[in-house]
Design a protein around this motif. Structure first.
Motif, PDB file in Angstrom:
ATOM      1  N   TYR A   4      14.874  80.939 -61.522  1.00 43.49           N
ATOM      2  CA  TYR A   4      13.713  80.726 -60.664  1.00 43.49           C
ATOM      3  C   TYR A   4      13.816  79.382 -59.971  1.00 43.49           C
ATOM      4  CZ  TYR A   4      11.536  84.591 -63.124  1.00 43.49           C
ATOM      5  OH  TYR A   4      11.252  85.828 -63.647  1.00 43.49           O
ATOM      6  N   THR A   5      13.382  79.372 -58.758  1.00 48.72           N
ATOM      7  CA  THR A   5      13.279  78.101 -58.048  1.00 48.72           C
ATOM      8  C   THR A   5      11.807  77.876 -57.744  1.00 48.72           C
ATOM      9  OG1 THR A   5      15.340  78.691 -56.995  1.00 48.72           O
ATOM     10  CG2 THR A   5      14.215  76.737 -56.147  1.00 48.72           C
ATOM     11  N   LEU A   6      11.267  76.767 -58.204  1.00 42.60           N
ATOM     12  CA  LEU A   6       9.854  76.473 -57.966  1.00 42.60           C
ATOM     13  C   LEU A   6       9.708  75.583 -56.734  1.00 42.60           C
ATOM     14  CD1 LEU A   6       8.666  75.769 -61.619  1.00 42.60           C
ATOM     15  CD2 LEU A   6       8.515  77.901 -60.338  1.00 42.60           C
ATOM     16  N   THR A   7       8.741  75.930 -55.913  1.00 39.40           N
ATOM     17  CA  THR A   7       8.484  75.139 -54.722  1.00 39.40           C
ATOM     18  C   THR A   7       7.055  74.623 -54.811  1.00 39.40           C
ATOM     19  OG1 THR A   7       9.812  76.781 -53.562  1.00 39.40           O
ATOM     20  CG2 THR A   7       8.656  75.161 -52.200  1.00 39.40           C
ATOM     21  N   SER A   8       6.883  73.327 -54.675  1.00 35.68           N
ATOM     22  CA  SER A   8       5.524  72.792 -54.755  1.00 35.68           C
ATOM     23  C   SER A   8       4.767  73.100 -53.461  1.00 35.68           C
ATOM     24  CB  SER A   8       5.561  71.286 -54.992  1.00 35.68           C
ATOM     25  OG  SER A   8       6.071  70.630 -53.860  1.00 35.68           O
ATOM     26  N   ALA A   9       3.472  73.374 -53.596  1.00 33.76           N
ATOM     27  CA  ALA A   9       2.655  73.691 -52.424  1.00 33.76           C
ATOM     28  C   ALA A   9       1.310  72.994 -52.571  1.00 33.76           C
ATOM     29  CB  ALA A   9       2.457  75.204 -52.319  1.00 33.76           C
ATOM     30  N   ALA A  10       0.904  72.266 -51.560  1.00 35.09           N
ATOM     31  CA  ALA A  10      -0.383  71.585 -51.594  1.00 35.09           C
ATOM     32  C   ALA A  10      -1.498  72.629 -51.518  1.00 35.09           C
ATOM     33  CB  ALA A  10      -0.495  70.608 -50.443  1.00 35.09           C
ATOM     34  N   PRO A  11      -2.626  72.421 -52.280  1.00 33.60           N
ATOM     35  CA  PRO A  11      -3.663  73.457 -52.390  1.00 33.60           C
ATOM     36  C   PRO A  11      -4.251  73.903 -51.050  1.00 33.60           C
ATOM     37  CG  PRO A  11      -4.079  71.679 -53.953  1.00 33.60           C
ATOM     38  CD  PRO A  11      -2.940  71.234 -53.108  1.00 33.60           C
ATOM     39  N   LEU A  12      -4.427  72.993 -50.119  1.00 29.63           N
ATOM     40  CA  LEU A  12      -5.076  73.368 -48.862  1.00 29.63           C
ATOM     41  C   LEU A  12      -4.096  73.306 -47.681  1.00 29.63           C
ATOM     42  CD1 LEU A  12      -8.541  71.575 -49.235  1.00 29.63           C
ATOM     43  CD2 LEU A  12      -7.955  73.926 -49.798  1.00 29.63           C
ATOM     44  N   ALA A  13      -2.796  73.349 -47.984  1.00 29.35           N
ATOM     45  CA  ALA A  13      -1.787  73.218 -46.925  1.00 29.35           C
ATOM     46  C   ALA A  13      -2.024  74.230 -45.806  1.00 29.35           C
ATOM     47  CB  ALA A  13      -0.398  73.401 -47.508  1.00 29.35           C
ATOM     48  N   GLY A  14      -1.919  73.787 -44.609  1.00 26.29           N
ATOM     49  CA  GLY A  14      -2.032  74.668 -43.454  1.00 26.29           C
ATOM     50  C   GLY A  14      -3.445  74.864 -42.942  1.00 26.29           C
ATOM     51  N   THR A  15      -4.446  74.292 -43.628  1.00 23.40           N
ATOM     52  CA  THR A  15      -5.829  74.442 -43.164  1.00 23.40           C
ATOM     53  C   THR A  15      -5.994  73.761 -41.810  1.00 23.40           C
ATOM     54  OG1 THR A  15      -6.643  74.439 -45.432  1.00 23.40           O
ATOM     55  CG2 THR A  15      -8.255  73.936 -43.704  1.00 23.40           C
ATOM     56  N   ASP A  16      -6.451  74.512 -40.838  1.00 24.04           N
ATOM     57  CA  ASP A  16      -6.701  73.943 -39.506  1.00 24.04           C
ATOM     58  C   ASP A  16      -7.725  74.840 -38.808  1.00 24.04           C
ATOM     59  OD1 ASP A  16      -6.679  72.582 -37.134  1.00 24.04           O
ATOM     60  OD2 ASP A  16      -4.492  72.577 -36.918  1.00 24.04           O
ATOM     61  N   ILE A  17      -8.980  74.388 -38.800  1.00 23.74           N
ATOM     62  CA  ILE A  17     -10.076  75.204 -38.278  1.00 23.74           C
ATOM     63  C   ILE A  17     -10.782  74.406 -37.192  1.00 23.74           C
ATOM     64  CG2 ILE A  17     -12.260  76.356 -38.897  1.00 23.74           C
ATOM     65  CD1 ILE A  17     -11.118  76.093 -41.899  1.00 23.74           C
ATOM     66  N   SER A  18     -11.112  75.055 -36.088  1.00 23.52           N
ATOM     67  CA  SER A  18     -11.885  74.368 -35.055  1.00 23.52           C
ATOM     68  C   SER A  18     -13.161  75.135 -34.777  1.00 23.52           C
ATOM     69  CB  SER A  18     -11.066  74.242 -33.774  1.00 23.52           C
ATOM     70  OG  SER A  18     -10.148  73.188 -33.908  1.00 23.52           O
ATOM     71  N   VAL A  19     -14.286  74.426 -34.773  1.00 19.14           N
ATOM     72  CA  VAL A  19     -15.578  75.024 -34.436  1.00 19.14           C
ATOM     73  C   VAL A  19     -16.236  74.116 -33.408  1.00 19.14           C
ATOM     74  CG1 VAL A  19     -17.859  75.709 -35.281  1.00 19.14           C
ATOM     75  CG2 VAL A  19     -15.851  76.073 -36.721  1.00 19.14           C
ATOM     76  N   ALA A  20     -16.530  74.652 -32.251  1.00 20.82           N
ATOM     77  CA  ALA A  20     -17.224  73.915 -31.185  1.00 20.82           C
ATOM     78  C   ALA A  20     -16.605  72.531 -30.940  1.00 20.82           C
ATOM     79  CB  ALA A  20     -18.713  73.774 -31.527  1.00 20.82           C
ATOM     80  N   GLY A  21     -15.281  72.491 -30.856  1.00 15.77           N
ATOM     81  CA  GLY A  21     -14.593  71.240 -30.532  1.00 15.77           C
ATOM     82  C   GLY A  21     -14.462  70.284 -31.699  1.00 15.77           C
TER      83      GLY A  21
END
Lengths: 188, 95
Positions: A4-21
């Motif tokens: 197995y190869t384990l890859t670390s991943a940040a809990p909120l990685a990739g979060t990118d939300i836009s609401v009304a600018g």
């Protein structure tokens, strides 16, 4: 036996939300190291911090930005955080080496998650869930406060005119994102 | 209820945890001859006043400091807030 190869991943990685600018995103590769000032040796510790980062240890409730973009946040009379971009898991050793043993350092990187909220409605998105007075005249740029939002312990730092960095526990990262996301969606 | 933290300014009471009578700072000497009675009083005996009361609050959702808050138990009016560390030092404690 399978390998197995384990890859670390940040809990909120990739979060990118836009609401009304107004944008909510998770900064990548953020390292957090706590700096505890030794009892009776606060002055030498403060001097070592100034020598290492070129800025004074901020007062409680304030933060300062070093030339290399590390942010020093004073959480209490004898505790501060150094928050900086550092992708490899040796942040504590880096800070300890810079302070030359003048303060106690502990790696807090994996304990916290960060969200950056910025845009014209950032303050409105926080006003329902943040018990701190965020009026621009009261909570100036660089000010920080440890408080709670929706019962989750949160560290809030004002990083710009309309931008805030929020940090909370990584074990409740999903709930934290949900709280902020919901409050952001409610501004429209 | 708002507690005016000496370092951080006014904070909502929800950020704090209440412990009890501020006399808990004064832990008796365990080597004294009357240690058993002193610890019984320390552990169990409280004045429970209707009025001014000095009590310990912990800023758990904040800077993790202990405070001595003087509060009127009948009106909740807070007349003074001090760092527990400063109170203990003023009583001659070394750290």
């Amino acid at each position: 036996m399978p390998e197995y190869t384990l890859t670390s991943a940040a809990p909120l990685a990739g979060t990118d939300i836009s609401v009304a600018g107004t944008r909510l995103m998770a900064p990548a590769d953020l390292a957090i190291v706590s700096v505890a000032l030794p009892l009776g040796e606060e002055k030498p510790a403060g001097k070592a911090i100034r020598a290492a980062y070129g800025v004074a240890l901020p007062e409680v409730g304030k933060s300062s930005l070093a030339k290399d973009d590390s942010r020093l946040v004073r959480l209490g009379s004898d505790l501060a955080f150094v928050i900086f971009v550092h992708p490899t898991p040796d942040a504590e050793r880096v800070v300890a080496a810079r302070l030359k043993g003048a303060a106690y350092t502990t790696d807090q990187t994996d304990v916290w998650v960060a969200l950056d909220l910025s845009g014209p409605s950032a303050r409105r998105a926080l006003e329902r869930i943040c018990p701190i007075d965020l009026h621009p005249d009261v909570f100036a740029i660089g000010d920080s406060a440890r408080t709670m939002m929706e019962h989750l312990g949160t560290l809030i730092i004002r990083t710009g005119d309309d931008s805030y960095r929020l940090l909370s526990g990584s074990s409740s990262a999903g709930s934290f994102l949900h709280a902020i996301e919901t409050s952001l969606a409610n501004i429209t | 209820m708002i507690i005016n933290h000496p370092l951080l300014g006014p904070r909502d009471a929800a950020e704090f945890v209440y412990l009890g009578d501020a006399s808990l700072i004064e832990r008796p000497d365990w080597q004294a001859d009357d240690a058993a009675e002193a610890f019984h009083a320390y552990g169990y005996l409280r004045d429970n006043p209707a009025g001014k009361h000095a009590e310990l609050w912990y800023h758990e959702q904040g800077d993790r400091s202990w405070l001595v808050v003087t509060r009127d138990t009948t009106t909740h009016e807070i007349t003074s807030v001090e760092m527990a560390r400063d109170v203990a030092r003023a009583k001659g404690r070394s750290k």
